[in-house]
Design a protein around this motif. Structure first.
Motif, PDB file in Angstrom:
ATOM      1  N   GLU A 149     -35.154  -2.300 -17.157  1.00 20.70           N
ATOM      2  CA  GLU A 149     -36.259  -2.357 -17.818  1.00 20.70           C
ATOM      3  C   GLU A 149     -36.209  -1.393 -19.113  1.00 20.70           C
ATOM      4  OE1 GLU A 149     -39.491  -1.681 -14.951  1.00 20.70           O
ATOM      5  OE2 GLU A 149     -37.562  -1.821 -13.349  1.00 20.70           O
ATOM      6  N   GLN A 150     -35.401  -0.400 -19.051  1.00 19.80           N
ATOM      7  CA  GLN A 150     -35.334   0.441 -20.260  1.00 19.80           C
ATOM      8  C   GLN A 150     -33.800   0.661 -20.544  1.00 19.80           C
ATOM      9  OE1 GLN A 150     -37.247   4.134 -18.836  1.00 19.80           O
ATOM     10  NE2 GLN A 150     -39.426   3.039 -18.861  1.00 19.80           N
ATOM     11  N   VAL A 151     -33.883   1.274 -22.218  1.00 19.71           N
ATOM     12  CA  VAL A 151     -32.364   1.372 -22.526  1.00 19.71           C
ATOM     13  C   VAL A 151     -32.412   2.702 -23.197  1.00 19.71           C
ATOM     14  CG1 VAL A 151     -30.779   0.753 -24.072  1.00 19.71           C
ATOM     15  CG2 VAL A 151     -31.750  -1.036 -22.740  1.00 19.71           C
ATOM     16  N   VAL A 152     -31.770   3.645 -23.099  1.00 19.13           N
ATOM     17  CA  VAL A 152     -31.327   4.784 -23.726  1.00 19.13           C
ATOM     18  C   VAL A 152     -30.237   4.692 -24.541  1.00 19.13           C
ATOM     19  CG1 VAL A 152     -31.143   7.325 -23.724  1.00 19.13           C
ATOM     20  CG2 VAL A 152     -32.631   6.070 -22.462  1.00 19.13           C
ATOM     21  N   LEU A 153     -30.076   4.873 -25.802  1.00 11.92           N
ATOM     22  CA  LEU A 153     -28.736   5.051 -26.664  1.00 11.92           C
ATOM     23  C   LEU A 153     -28.562   6.178 -27.117  1.00 11.92           C
ATOM     24  CD1 LEU A 153     -30.096   2.135 -29.240  1.00 11.92           C
ATOM     25  CD2 LEU A 153     -28.732   1.821 -27.117  1.00 11.92           C
TER      26      LEU A 153
ATOM     27  N   ASP B 231     -40.111   4.434 -11.338  1.00 14.37           N
ATOM     28  CA  ASP B 231     -38.822   3.935 -10.797  1.00 14.37           C
ATOM     29  C   ASP B 231     -38.437   2.633 -11.406  1.00 14.37           C
ATOM     30  OD1 ASP B 231     -41.018   2.413 -10.494  1.00 14.37           O
ATOM     31  OD2 ASP B 231     -40.542   1.654  -8.331  1.00 14.37           O
ATOM     32  N   ALA B 232     -38.483   2.824 -12.907  1.00 12.86           N
ATOM     33  CA  ALA B 232     -37.886   1.572 -14.057  1.00 12.86           C
ATOM     34  C   ALA B 232     -36.395   2.175 -14.021  1.00 12.86           C
ATOM     35  CB  ALA B 232     -38.539   1.991 -15.304  1.00 12.86           C
ATOM     36  N   THR B 233     -35.668   1.056 -13.966  1.00 14.13           N
ATOM     37  CA  THR B 233     -33.948   1.195 -13.815  1.00 14.13           C
ATOM     38  C   THR B 233     -33.604   1.318 -15.564  1.00 14.13           C
ATOM     39  OG1 THR B 233     -34.028  -0.189 -11.947  1.00 14.13           O
ATOM     40  CG2 THR B 233     -32.113   0.184 -13.238  1.00 14.13           C
ATOM     41  N   THR B 234     -32.946   2.147 -15.554  1.00 15.26           N
ATOM     42  CA  THR B 234     -32.555   2.211 -17.117  1.00 15.26           C
ATOM     43  C   THR B 234     -31.206   2.274 -17.424  1.00 15.26           C
ATOM     44  OG1 THR B 234     -34.401   4.062 -17.393  1.00 15.26           O
ATOM     45  CG2 THR B 234     -32.814   4.295 -19.176  1.00 15.26           C
TER      46      THR B 234
END
Length: 158
Positions: A83-87, A4-7
């Motif tokens: 909490e997370q990042v996608v590029l 359930d990490a928000t990205t």
């Protein structure tokens, strides 16, 4: 990996950008245009490409745009507790964007896709984000602390 990490998904091409939010891993994406309110799109008003040094002006403008976007990403990560990042960006823009990110945000990057997908649909971006996040699955060699086949094939008394 927390399910359930928000990205935060950052989709850019050096002139335009989109920011999307994913409330849980493999959940639906939500476009967040309001998060880009203070980031201005870069419009290419440089001289035609056959004139000397126009590439330098374009490169500087692209770097400045992506640096501004990186600052916005840092603000959003801190403000919303992402909490997370996608590029997702073409290779050149992806390099500039990674360069501009702070070390704190860079540690939160869980995947990237080196393609221009600013105009992609949400469905396409969902599959791109999934693939980028789990791109290392092919290299995954299992749990390091579980006994392997060598334990089963070991001779008695060894």
């Amino acid at each position: 990996m927390t399910p359930d990490a928000t990205t935060l998904i950052v989709v850019a091409d050096g002139r335009r950008a989109r920011l999307l939010e994913q409330a849980r891993i493999d959940g639906p994406l939500h476009d967040r245009p309001e998060w880009l309110a203070d980031v201005k799109e870069h419009h290419d008003h440089a001289a035609p490409s056959h004139i000397t040094h126009s590439g330098d002006a374009r490169d500087r403008a692209e770097k400045a745009f992506l640096a501004g976007l990186a600052k916005r990403v840092e603000t959003l990560v801190a403000k919303h507790g992402l909490e997370q990042v996608v590029l997702v960006a073409p290779p050149r823009a992806l390099g500039h964007l990674r360069e501009a990110l702070s070390s704190t945000v860079a540690k939160k990057v869980v995947g990237s896709d080196a393609h221009d997908r600013v105009d992609a649909t949400l469905i396409t971006l969902e599959s791109v984000v999934h693939a980028a996040r789990f791109a290392n699955a092919a290299n995954f060699r299992g749990e390091p602390h579980l006994p392997g086949i060598d334990l089963l094939t070991r001779s008695p008394g060894a």
